[in-house]
Design a protein around this motif. Structure first.
Motif, PDB file in Angstrom:
ATOM      1  N   TYR A 228     -12.488  -5.369   4.254  1.00 13.56           N
ATOM      2  CA  TYR A 228     -12.474  -5.729   2.825  1.00 13.56           C
ATOM      3  C   TYR A 228     -11.774  -4.636   2.014  1.00 13.56           C
TER       4      TYR A 228
ATOM      5  N   LEU B  96      -7.966  -4.636   2.740  1.00 13.77           N
ATOM      6  CA  LEU B  96      -7.307  -5.822   2.192  1.00 13.77           C
ATOM      7  C   LEU B  96      -7.165  -5.701   0.681  1.00 13.77           C
ATOM      8  N   PHE B  97      -8.270  -5.378   0.014  1.00 14.06           N
ATOM      9  CA  PHE B  97      -8.209  -5.335  -1.437  1.00 14.06           C
ATOM     10  C   PHE B  97      -7.449  -4.110  -1.929  1.00 14.06           C
TER      11      PHE B  97
ATOM     12  N   ALA C  68      -3.871  -5.267  -1.733  1.00 12.76           N
ATOM     13  CA  ALA C  68      -3.566  -6.265  -2.766  1.00 12.76           C
ATOM     14  C   ALA C  68      -3.514  -5.616  -4.141  1.00 12.76           C
ATOM     15  N   CYS C  69      -4.504  -4.797  -4.467  1.00 10.12           N
ATOM     16  CA  CYS C  69      -4.557  -4.170  -5.793  1.00 10.12           C
ATOM     17  C   CYS C  69      -3.402  -3.204  -5.982  1.00 10.12           C
TER      18      CYS C  69
END
Ligand code: ATP
Ligand code: MG
Lengths: 227, 234, 236
Positions: A208, A211-212, A215-216
């Motif tokens: 998590y 991934l974030f 993305a961020c």
């Protein structure tokens, strides 16, 4: 990449120096988390033994609620004198602003946790028997995820007038998988159950986080672009 | 060389700038004047890369300013309506912070020099929260000059400055101009415009209505009359 | 210019109304009554098809969010917004029917069944997305911000599902059985036909609502633009 990191550290150092001078945000966060613990000890009688079961959940409740205070500040404070625009016109990659803010917020929240979690254990008369290394690892992994997505959404919410109210509404649904993992893994470690289960939760949280973070990191420039 | 080619900017469904073109050579100083809401600050924001034009392109030394060219921004010094300063930090810390972001060499030395130049060196260790408006404006000017840009975009730099500071600022601008730095100045104070600039643009409702060089001999009154005539569209 | 779109609308309408009645017939009269649950099992058809549309609408929002990051246009902005609004309606229906189903099947209004919880969190993300869109500012700015949030929300949904499923199996393994006896297991071919027809009908309903919503929103936009034009004319 090196330059991005250097710029990020410059920004983080600036934020932390500001914080060190005033100690406003960190002080508020610590007091607030202590108050939350106090309220919880009224709500659930600490002398009752079954209450020990909610300790893992409480750790995360106080982290999130006090963390929200700090996250709200991190971009609102840049609105005074419009200094965020100063950062936008500077010759730096927008991602370094994100990275810098993540580092600053992470340091802040970790410091608050280092005080509030012992206070929690103390007031609930909880004896820590678990594996300390695993416990710290789990807390750190989940906190990183929380800060990454929280910082990102704080930057997003700062565009609204009622950003303090908007941030929790945006953040909490997105945090739900992380929090499930964090609470479960913390519970396993604190109750000294099989560590393998905790590891699989840790893997979920790490995935998590990654991934974030990716993305961020890439989407942040869209938040910084003017219309 | 800073070139804006046929810039149109639409925000929401309002046209802020229409077909705006401008070329700025090194060492040139151009004033942009016009009524409130004419689009002057918007033009600066576009040039500083804070906004993207709806159509048209902005070239800096032949390179287009886009998202990925943030290193080009080092060439531009932008002084906006706000000071962009951190009020919890001291003047020196503010300069140090921006100096680091702009990768300025020997920041301490230059910072002190500039603080002296704007007359703030006695206050260098006081958090700027307690500063007056004019003092903050002085520091904001120091911040822009610290980064040694090739293009200075000054949006109403004279606001809040006292007489002494105004002439100091004009001097600083002139100095930079002689070094070959191009200067763009937005101002509602025509006296300073005539003193500092050689060329003047009048913007009205997002359009350039006049573009000519300033005749320094003729003085203030004819300039004012000319401006009023241009804005009223006669 | 207006003609083809009006034609599509009419066609959708003509298809939709009979399809509705046919699905009602299929659900309540044609399809067999489930042995264990009896008539209350019928709600399952509505539950599954609205859930499908809830996720479809969210996927559509995500799709337009990605497009909007590439190049924001008013058209994409409106489509994403309408899809999200319809999504809120369908997620709510899914939750309600899910609760009714839970009450009759397991005698509890709420279970921490992964799909149901995912739908609940989906609802929260939808609402958060609509809050972002309600921010003040120019539409370009909001388009960008909401697109970014939509994408982050989209990434989150599968992770939520995984996390909750995992949590569930670890907490009380195979209480309700993993999926099988809820969606499949003993589904008879007749039931399957009814279900598929229902899903088709509700999807058609979604399309119809989407088109109507977009039309209304565009009208609103036209009016607003005309208004600001008048103001500008009066001001100058
Ligand atoms: N973010 C924005 N959203 C909507 N409209 C904007 C925005 N920024 C500027 N405008 C509009 O653009 C027009 C020009 O604004 P701008 O700030 O460029 O004016 P200006 O020429 O600098 O005026 P002043 O002399 O008062 O500084 C104004 O009508 C303003 O309403
Ligand atoms: Mg202005």
């Amino acid at each position: 990449m090196k330059i991005i990191l250097a710029d990020a550290l410059t920004i983080a150092a600036k934020d932390l120096r500001n914080e060190l001078k005033s100690k406003q945000t960190s002080g508020m966060m610590i007091i607030f988390s202590s108050l939350v613990i106090l309220i919880f000890s009224f709500a659930f009688d600490p002398t009752n033994n079954t209450v020990k079961a909610i300790i893992p959940g409480l750790i995360w409740v106080i982290t999130i609620f006090s963390g929200l205070l700090g996250l709200n500040r991190s971009f609102i404070s840049e609105q005074e004198n419009d200094s965020l625009t100063g950062l936008k016109v500077a010759p730096i990659d927008p991602s370094s602003i994100f990275l810098g803010k993540v580092v600053a917020n992470l340091v802040l929240v970790t410091i608050v946790q280092m005080l509030s979690i012992p206070i929690l254990f103390l007031l609930f008369d909880y004896k820590f028997h678990g594996d300390l290394i695993w416990f710290l690892l789990i807390v750190l992994t989940a906190t990183i995820g929380f800060i990454v997505i929280g910082t990102f959404l704080a930057a997003l919410a700062a565009n609204a007038k009622n950003s303090e109210m908007l941030l929790p509404v945006l953040l909490l649904p997105l945090l739900s998988p992380l929090m499930i993992g964090a609470v479960q893994a913390t519970k396993i470690v604190l109750e000294q159950e099989g560590i393998t289960d905790a590891i699989s939760w840790l893997q979920l949280m790490a995935a998590y986080d990654l991934l974030f973070f990716a993305a961020c990191f890439f989407l942040f420039e869209y938040l910084m672009e003017g219309s | 060389m800073l070139e804006l080619k046929e810039i149109t900017k639409i925000i929401g469904d309002k046209i802020i700038l229409r077909n705006f073109s401008l070329a700025l050579a090194p060492g040139e100083s151009v004033a942009v004047i016009g009524p409130n809401g004419a689009g002057k600050s918007t033009f600066f924001k576009l040039a500083a890369g804070l906004m993207q034009p709806t159509s048209g392109e902005i070239l800096l030394n032949g390179e287009q300013i886009k998202k990925k060219t943030h290193l080009l921004k080092k060439r531009i010094g932008y002084l906006g309506h706000e000071s962009f300063l951190y009020s919890a930090l001291t003047p020196l810390e503010n300069l140090r912070f921006y100096g680091k972001l702009y990768k300025v060499k020997n920041i301490e030395e230059k910072g002190m020099e500039l603080l002296k130049a704007v007359g703030l060196h006695y206050f260098k260790d006081i958090p700027i929260r307690s500063f007056s408006r004019g003092m903050i404006q002085r520091l904001a000017i120091a911040r822009v000059l610290l980064t040694e840009p090739d293009f200075l975009l000054l949006d109403e730099p004279h606001t809040g400055l006292d007489q002494e500071a105004v002439s100091l600022l004009n001097l600083l601008i002139k100095e930079r101009q002689e070094k070959g730095i191009a200067i763009l100045l937005i101002s509602h104070d025509f006296e300073q415009v005539i003193q500092v600039c050689e060329r003047v643009l009048i913007l009205n409702k997002g359009r350039v209505v006049e573009d000519k060089s300033i005749d320094h001999q003729r003085g203030l009154m004819p300039f004012k009359n000319w401006y009023e005539a241009a804005v009223s569209g006669k | 210019m207006k003609q083809p779109s009006a034609f599509v609308d009419r066609m959708l309408y003509i298809l939709l109304v009979p399809a509705m009645f046919v699905s009602l017939y299929l659900i309540f009269i044609w399809s067999p009554i489930e042995k264990q649950m009896g008539a209350s099992q019928k709600i399952f058809y509505f539950h599954v098809s609205t859930a499908w549309v809830a996720f479809l609408a969210f996927f559509v929002v995500g799709y337009y969010c990605v497009l909007m990051l590439k190049r924001p246009t008013e058209d994409r902005f409106i489509k994403a917004g309408i899809s999200a609004e319809i999504g809120v309606v369908f997620t709510t229906i899914t939750l309600l029917t899910g609760m009714i189903w839970g009450k009759s099947a397991w005698n509890t209004w709420w279970t921490w069944e992964p799909r149901l919880v995912t739908v609940l969190i989906l609802l929260f993300i939808y609402i958060a997305y609509l809050f972002v869109r309600k921010m003040e500012g120019t539409w370009e700015k909001i388009a960008k911000l909401s697109a970014v949030f939509g994408i982050i929300g989209c990434i989150n949904v599968p992770i939520v599902f995984m996390a909750i499923r995992w949590w569930n199996t670890k907490l009380h393994p195979v209480v309700f059985g993993e999926g099988k006896n809820q969606s499949g297991g003993g589904v008879e071919p007749d039931m399957l036909v009814t279900l598929l027809f229902c899903i088709g009908t509700i999807t058609l309903l979604y399309l119809f609502m989407m088109r109507k919503g977009i039309e209304i929103e565009k009208m609103r936009l036209t009016v607003r633009k005309a208004k600001s034009r008048v103001i500008e004319k009066l001001a100058s």
